[in-house]
Design a protein around this motif. Structure first.
Motif, PDB file in Angstrom:
ATOM      1  N   ALA A 228      17.652  49.566 -50.293  1.00  0.00           N
ATOM      2  CA  ALA A 228      18.135  50.898 -49.929  1.00  0.00           C
ATOM      3  C   ALA A 228      17.950  51.181 -48.446  1.00  0.00           C
ATOM      4  O   ALA A 228      18.612  52.067 -47.898  1.00  0.00           O
ATOM      5  CB  ALA A 228      17.418  51.964 -50.765  1.00  0.00           C
ATOM      6  N   LEU A 229      17.060  50.429 -47.798  1.00  0.00           N
ATOM      7  CA  LEU A 229      16.807  50.607 -46.371  1.00  0.00           C
ATOM      8  C   LEU A 229      17.617  49.631 -45.521  1.00  0.00           C
ATOM      9  O   LEU A 229      17.386  49.504 -44.327  1.00  0.00           O
ATOM     10  CB  LEU A 229      15.317  50.438 -46.079  1.00  0.00           C
ATOM     11  N   CYS A 230      18.564  48.945 -46.153  1.00  0.00           N
ATOM     12  CA  CYS A 230      19.463  48.041 -45.457  1.00  0.00           C
ATOM     13  C   CYS A 230      20.852  48.665 -45.367  1.00  0.00           C
ATOM     14  O   CYS A 230      21.258  49.429 -46.247  1.00  0.00           O
ATOM     15  CB  CYS A 230      19.569  46.698 -46.190  1.00  0.00           C
ATOM     16  N   PHE A 231      21.580  48.332 -44.307  1.00  0.00           N
ATOM     17  CA  PHE A 231      22.961  48.782 -44.158  1.00  0.00           C
ATOM     18  C   PHE A 231      23.806  48.111 -45.245  1.00  0.00           C
ATOM     19  O   PHE A 231      23.468  47.014 -45.704  1.00  0.00           O
ATOM     20  CB  PHE A 231      23.474  48.404 -42.764  1.00  0.00           C
ATOM     21  N   PRO A 232      24.898  48.746 -45.695  1.00  0.00           N
ATOM     22  CA  PRO A 232      25.717  48.136 -46.754  1.00  0.00           C
ATOM     23  C   PRO A 232      26.249  46.748 -46.413  1.00  0.00           C
ATOM     24  O   PRO A 232      26.519  45.937 -47.297  1.00  0.00           O
ATOM     25  CB  PRO A 232      26.864  49.132 -46.924  1.00  0.00           C
ATOM     26  N   GLU A 233      26.396  46.466 -45.112  1.00  0.00           N
ATOM     27  CA  GLU A 233      26.878  45.151 -44.676  1.00  0.00           C
ATOM     28  C   GLU A 233      26.000  44.685 -43.518  1.00  0.00           C
ATOM     29  O   GLU A 233      25.819  45.421 -42.554  1.00  0.00           O
ATOM     30  CB  GLU A 233      28.335  45.251 -44.240  1.00  0.00           C
ATOM     31  N   LEU A 234      25.457  43.476 -43.611  1.00  0.00           N
ATOM     32  CA  LEU A 234      24.535  42.977 -42.594  1.00  0.00           C
ATOM     33  C   LEU A 234      25.061  41.676 -42.004  1.00  0.00           C
ATOM     34  O   LEU A 234      25.756  40.904 -42.674  1.00  0.00           O
ATOM     35  CB  LEU A 234      23.146  42.739 -43.179  1.00  0.00           C
ATOM     36  N   ALA A 235      24.712  41.431 -40.741  1.00  0.00           N
ATOM     37  CA  ALA A 235      25.092  40.195 -40.066  1.00  0.00           C
ATOM     38  C   ALA A 235      23.848  39.348 -39.846  1.00  0.00           C
ATOM     39  O   ALA A 235      22.777  39.871 -39.524  1.00  0.00           O
ATOM     40  CB  ALA A 235      25.770  40.488 -38.730  1.00  0.00           C
ATOM     41  N   VAL A 236      23.996  38.033 -40.002  1.00  0.00           N
ATOM     42  CA  VAL A 236      22.869  37.118 -39.848  1.00  0.00           C
ATOM     43  C   VAL A 236      23.300  35.934 -38.988  1.00  0.00           C
ATOM     44  O   VAL A 236      24.348  35.330 -39.226  1.00  0.00           O
ATOM     45  CB  VAL A 236      22.366  36.597 -41.212  1.00  0.00           C
ATOM     46  N   ALA A 237      22.492  35.617 -37.987  1.00  0.00           N
ATOM     47  CA  ALA A 237      22.696  34.415 -37.182  1.00  0.00           C
ATOM     48  C   ALA A 237      21.499  33.510 -37.389  1.00  0.00           C
ATOM     49  O   ALA A 237      20.358  33.940 -37.256  1.00  0.00           O
ATOM     50  CB  ALA A 237      22.845  34.765 -35.711  1.00  0.00           C
ATOM     51  N   ALA A 238      21.764  32.247 -37.740  1.00  0.00           N
ATOM     52  CA  ALA A 238      20.689  31.296 -37.995  1.00  0.00           C
ATOM     53  C   ALA A 238      21.052  29.955 -37.380  1.00  0.00           C
ATOM     54  O   ALA A 238      22.197  29.711 -36.999  1.00  0.00           O
ATOM     55  CB  ALA A 238      20.452  31.155 -39.497  1.00  0.00           C
ATOM     56  N   ARG A 239      20.070  29.085 -37.258  1.00  0.00           N
ATOM     57  CA  ARG A 239      20.317  27.742 -36.742  1.00  0.00           C
ATOM     58  C   ARG A 239      20.767  26.806 -37.862  1.00  0.00           C
ATOM     59  O   ARG A 239      20.209  26.880 -38.974  1.00  0.00           O
ATOM     60  CB  ARG A 239      19.053  27.203 -36.081  1.00  0.00           C
ATOM     61  N   PRO A 240      21.722  25.908 -37.598  1.00  0.00           N
ATOM     62  CA  PRO A 240      22.516  25.815 -36.363  1.00  0.00           C
ATOM     63  C   PRO A 240      23.472  27.009 -36.262  1.00  0.00           C
ATOM     64  O   PRO A 240      24.027  27.459 -37.261  1.00  0.00           O
ATOM     65  CB  PRO A 240      23.279  24.505 -36.531  1.00  0.00           C
ATOM     66  N   PHE A 241      23.631  27.520 -35.033  1.00  0.00           N
ATOM     67  CA  PHE A 241      24.387  28.756 -34.842  1.00  0.00           C
ATOM     68  C   PHE A 241      25.852  28.559 -35.176  1.00  0.00           C
ATOM     69  O   PHE A 241      26.529  27.687 -34.629  1.00  0.00           O
ATOM     70  CB  PHE A 241      24.245  29.241 -33.404  1.00  0.00           C
ATOM     71  N   LYS A 242      26.360  29.385 -36.084  1.00  0.00           N
ATOM     72  CA  LYS A 242      27.770  29.353 -36.480  1.00  0.00           C
ATOM     73  C   LYS A 242      28.336  30.771 -36.494  1.00  0.00           C
ATOM     74  O   LYS A 242      29.075  31.170 -37.395  1.00  0.00           O
ATOM     75  CB  LYS A 242      27.922  28.707 -37.850  1.00  0.00           C
ATOM     76  N   GLY A 243      27.951  31.557 -35.480  1.00  0.00           N
ATOM     77  CA  GLY A 243      28.450  32.922 -35.408  1.00  0.00           C
ATOM     78  C   GLY A 243      27.555  33.882 -36.179  1.00  0.00           C
ATOM     79  O   GLY A 243      26.385  33.592 -36.470  1.00  0.00           O
ATOM     80  N   TRP A 244      28.126  35.029 -36.498  1.00  0.00           N
ATOM     81  CA  TRP A 244      27.407  36.090 -37.198  1.00  0.00           C
ATOM     82  C   TRP A 244      28.099  36.400 -38.524  1.00  0.00           C
ATOM     83  O   TRP A 244      28.790  37.413 -38.648  1.00  0.00           O
ATOM     84  CB  TRP A 244      27.343  37.350 -36.330  1.00  0.00           C
ATOM     85  N   PRO A 245      27.943  35.561 -39.530  1.00  0.00           N
ATOM     86  CA  PRO A 245      28.556  35.879 -40.831  1.00  0.00           C
ATOM     87  C   PRO A 245      27.972  37.160 -41.413  1.00  0.00           C
ATOM     88  O   PRO A 245      26.785  37.440 -41.251  1.00  0.00           O
ATOM     89  CB  PRO A 245      28.208  34.661 -41.686  1.00  0.00           C
TER      90      PRO A 245
END
Length: 347
Positions: A228-245
């Motif tokens: 409930a404390l998260c936005f309805p849609e979140l972006a995550v960047a992780a290694r290896p970097f492939k953008g912000w899915p």
């Protein structure tokens, strides 16, 4: 709303109404960045390169008085838009009829926020790229002077604000002479007439929320409360970097709650040595679309004065053999009408 057409390799911009009918033909160049045409917009005609303010009735005002900062036109805010007297190198405000309601008398002035603006007076121009050339300067700034708080009647409410005194203020939370002041959440300053102006301080508010609401929820393993404390849609960047899915909230929780949030944030304390809270702008390239329109100005920029973003940066020593001595994890939160929400994670 703004629309674009391509002509001879360049984009021209015009405006449609909510039903998709063209109201202003596409004839404006790149400086015309207003995404919404509410009452008054700053435009630059392609071809002639003439700059002026355009009203909804088609009338042109303020020809060659268009205010530009960092190669960007201003946009309407609270029924006002900034204009510039280029001979005097001073800034004022037009109203929605294109009348100068505040004369061009300030070195610099912020957009109005809840009927208030901060203006710089008594400063001198300085070119950061060339010390002595302020005529052909590309990066002109101001040194000296003082900051004052003005209202919509151009009255100075507070004089000589200290540097940084108005940073992180929630202008929409103003209370004048409150009976009680919670210094853990607010910042205050005295006005010219002795009144005490008190505002919620976004940085103080977020820090309190982080350690008293979000971190305890993560620590106790209450996944529904954390979700409930998260936005309805979140972006995550992780290694290896492939953008912000982007992930819907439920998918994000399934993938990252136990593996990232709990071990990274669950043990945070106010005296943690590896944490820093930084003020950031919303990345409008990563976060775009109808879900994020609320958090944008009419120019399509982050509406930071109302919906600030904070980055909780965690710093760790890098394992032996790495190129750098340390690495960082980032957890970005945005203030929404419902409160702060986790928006992105950078690993």
């Amino acid at each position: 709303m703004q629309f674009a057409v391509q002509k001879n390799g360049d984009y021209l911009y015009g405006y449609k109404d909510k039903n998709g009918h063209v109201r202003v033909p596409a004839k404006f160049g790149n400086f015309t960045n207003a995404q919404k045409f509410t009452h008054i917009i700053a435009v630059s005609e392609a071809g002639t390169h003439q700059q002026y303010y355009l009203l909804r009735n088609g009338r042109k005002v303020g020809v060659d008085s268009v205010y530009m900062f960092d190669f960007t036109f201003d946009c309407e805010r609270e029924g006002k838009i900034r204009f510039e007297d280029r001979k005097k190198n001073r800034i004022g405000f037009l109203n929605i009829q294109g009348r100068a309601i505040i004369p061009a008398m300030y070195n610099f002035v912020t957009p109005f926020q809840n009927g208030l603006a901060v203006a710089r007076v008594g400063a001198r121009a300085k070119c950061w790229s060339s010390e002595n050339d302020t005529i052909r300067c590309e990066h002109l700034g101001w040194v000296g002077g003082r900051d004052v708080l003005i209202n919509e009647r151009n009255e100075i409410l507070a004089d000589s604000l200290a540097e940084g005194q108005w940073a992180h203020l929630n202008w929409y939370s103003l209370k004048i002479n409150p009976a009680e002041v919670d210094t853990a959440l607010t910042s205050s300053f005295r006005g010219k007439q002795g009144d005490r102006y008190t505002f919620i301080n976004y940085e103080k508010e977020f820090t309190q929320w982080l350690y008293e609401v979000f971190v305890p929820a993560v620590r106790t393993g209450n996944d529904k409360q954390v979700a409930a404390l998260c936005f309805p849609e979140l972006a995550v960047a992780a290694r290896p970097f492939k953008g912000w899915p982007h992930f819907q909230r439920a998918a994000f929780m399934t993938k990252y709650y136990q593996s990232v949030l709990r071990p990274k944030l669950g043990m945070l304390h106010r005296d943690s040595k590896n944490v820093a809270v930084l003020s950031e702008e919303l990345n409008t390239y990563i976060f775009s679309g109808s879900l994020f329109q609320l958090f944008m100005t009419d120019c399509g920029a982050h509406f930071q004065d109302k919906y600030p973003v904070f980055d909780v940066m965690l710093t760790y020593a890098a394992p032996p053999g790495q190129k750098s001595d340390e690495y960082h994890n980032h957890f970005e939160f945005i203030r929404t009408p419902q409160g702060y929400r986790l928006l992105s994670v950078g690993l």
